[in-house]
Write a protein that holds these residues in place. Structure first.
Motif, short mmCIF file in Angstrom:
data_model
loop_
_atom_site.label_atom_id
_atom_site.label_comp_id
_atom_site.label_asym_id
_atom_site.label_seq_id
_atom_site.Cartn_x
_atom_site.Cartn_y
_atom_site.Cartn_z
N ARG A 1 -17.71 2.96 -0.93
CA ARG A 1 -16.26 2.76 -0.96
C ARG A 1 -15.52 4.07 -0.66
NH1 ARG A 1 -17.88 -1.45 -0.34
NH2 ARG A 1 -17.44 -3.40 -1.46
N LYS A 2 -16.24 5.05 -0.17
CA LYS A 2 -15.62 6.30 0.27
C LYS A 2 -16.11 6.59 1.68
CE LYS A 2 -15.79 11.29 -0.62
NZ LYS A 2 -14.50 11.62 0.00
N GLY B 1 -13.48 -0.23 11.68
CA GLY B 1 -14.51 -0.69 10.76
C GLY B 1 -13.95 -1.02 9.39
N ILE B 2 -13.03 -0.19 8.91
CA ILE B 2 -12.39 -0.44 7.62
C ILE B 2 -11.60 -1.74 7.66
CG2 ILE B 2 -10.57 0.40 6.06
CD1 ILE B 2 -11.53 3.27 6.79
N ARG C 1 -7.57 -2.55 1.08
CA ARG C 1 -7.38 -1.12 1.36
C ARG C 1 -7.46 -0.28 0.10
NH1 ARG C 1 -7.67 3.34 1.55
NH2 ARG C 1 -6.35 4.93 2.51
N ASP C 2 -6.92 -0.77 -0.99
CA ASP C 2 -6.90 0.06 -2.21
C ASP C 2 -8.27 0.20 -2.86
OD1 ASP C 2 -7.22 -2.45 -3.32
OD2 ASP C 2 -5.38 -2.39 -4.52
N GLN C 3 -9.29 -0.45 -2.30
CA GLN C 3 -10.65 -0.31 -2.82
C GLN C 3 -11.50 0.64 -1.98
OE1 GLN C 3 -12.57 -4.09 -3.59
NE2 GLN C 3 -10.71 -4.96 -4.49
N TYR D 1 -1.64 5.39 4.76
CA TYR D 1 -1.89 6.59 3.96
C TYR D 1 -3.39 6.86 3.97
CZ TYR D 1 -3.74 3.60 0.23
OH TYR D 1 -4.49 2.71 -0.49
N VAL D 2 -3.76 8.08 3.60
CA VAL D 2 -5.17 8.40 3.32
C VAL D 2 -5.28 8.78 1.86
CG1 VAL D 2 -5.68 9.11 5.69
CG2 VAL D 2 -4.96 10.83 4.00
#
Length: 271
Positions: A43-44, A60-61, A68-70, A102-103
Motif C-alpha cells: 500500500r506504499k 496502475g494506481i 486512494r486514501d488506502q 495530492y501525494v
C-alpha cells in the motif's frame, strides 16, 4: 486489507513500513507492475520524476480499484528542478502525470550542494505541504550537514530521509541522527541492487535457518531495525515473496551476523 505494519511520521501521518519501489521500471510496464504490487498487499508506492514512470505508476494506481486514501504515494523533485518556483512547477507536473490531487510524501531527491538551492527547494515543499497537496515532506540522500542547514532555515522538520542502506552499508551514525531528530529512515536499495549481497553465505545460512529466501531475510533485518523499505521487482512472484515476511523473526544471532556484514561502502553516487 494490507498486512504491512505502519510507522508514524513526525507530523502524525501513518506510513506503511514496507513499500514498493518502481525505479528502473519502464513507464509502459509500470501499470501492470504497480497493479501486481497492490494485489500482493503493498500500500506504499515510491516513484520519482527522474524515474520517468509517474504516468504509468498513476495508471496502475487508478486501475487497481483500491481507494486512494488506502495507498501511500511518494514522488520526488529532481536535481534539475531545484529552486523555489521550479520546484512548484515540477510538483504540478508530477501530480498531473500521476493523475492525483495530492501525494502522501514529497521528497527532494538529492541535495545537490554544488547548486546550493536545496533550502529554497525545501521552502517550496513547505508551501506544498501547507496547501495540503503533500501530506508529508522530506528529503533523500541528505547528510548531516544538509540536515543541519535545514534545521536552521526550515519551519518543518523532514518527516523522512531516504538513503542508500543495506547490510553492507548500514549507516548507524545517520540512523541515530535521524532518530534523535524525529526523522524516519527509509532505505533505498535495501537488497543491494543486484551487486552480490544476496549471494552472501552468511545471509544464505540465515535464510535456510528460517526456510526463507535471502531477500526475505534481508528485508526482515531492515524491519527489525525500524527502517522503512521499498524493494523493487518486476517479477510477480518476487513481488509477492518480498511482502511475505511478517510471520517469522530473526534472533539475536541472526542480527549479529548481519551486523558483521558492514563494509561502509556506498554504491550510490552523491549528487
Amino acid at each position: 486489507m494490507s498486512k504491512v505494519p505502519t510507522v508514524t511520521l513526525n507530523d502524525g501521518t501513518e506510513m506503511p513500513q514496507l513499500g514498493f519501489g518502481v525505479w528502473q521500471v519502464p513507464d509502459g510496464e509500470a501499470p501492470a507492475v504497480v497493479m501486481a504490487a497492490l494485489e500482493s498487499g503493498y500500500r506504499k508506492i515510491d516513484t520519482a520524476s527522474a524515474y520517468y514512470n509517474e504516468m504509468g505508476t498513476g495508471k496502475g494506481i487508478a486501475a487497481s480499484g483500491i481507494p486512494r486514501d488506502q495507498i501511500f504515494v511518494t514522488t520526488k523533485v529532481w536535481n534539475a528542478d531545484h529552486g523555489y518556483d521550479s520546484t512548484l512547477r515540477a510538483f504540478d507536473e508530477s501530480l498531473e502525470k500521476l493523475g492525483l490531487d495530492y501525494v502522501d510524501l514529497y521528497l527532494i531527491h538529492w541535495p545537490v550542494p554544488v547548486k546550493d538551492q536545496y533550502v529554497e527547494t525545501y521552502k517550496a515543499l513547505e508551501r506544498i505541504h501547507a496547501g495540503g497537496q503533500a501530506r508529508s515532506i522530506g528529503v533523500s540522500n541528505f547528510l548531516r550537514e544538509h540536515l543541519d542547514r535545514l534545521a536552521e532555515a526550515a519551519n518543518v522538520v523532514p518527516a523522512v530521509n531516504q538513503i542508500e542502506l543495506h547490510p553492507r552499508h548500514q549507516r548507524a551514525e545517520e540512523r541515530a541522527l535521524h532518530a534523535e531528530r524525529g526523522i524516519i529512515t527509509e532505505a533505498w536499495s535495501p537488497l543491494g541492487s543486484g551487486r552480490g549481497l544476496l549471494d552472501s553465505p552468511a545471509i544464505a545460512q540465515i535464510a535456510r535457518k528460517h526456510g526463507r529466501s535471502c531477500a526475505q531475510a534481508v528485508l526482515r533485518w531492515h524491519l527489525q531495525l525500524g527502517h522503512v523499505v521499498i524493494p523493487k521487482s518486476a517479477d510477480p512472484e518476487r513481488i509477492a515473496e518480498n511482502i511475505d515476511i511478517f510471520d517469522f523473526a530473526l534472533d539475536e544471532d541472526d542480527m549479529a551476523a548481519f551486523a558483521a556484514l558492514e563494509e561502509a561502502k556506498p554504491w550510490g553516487k552523491p549528487k
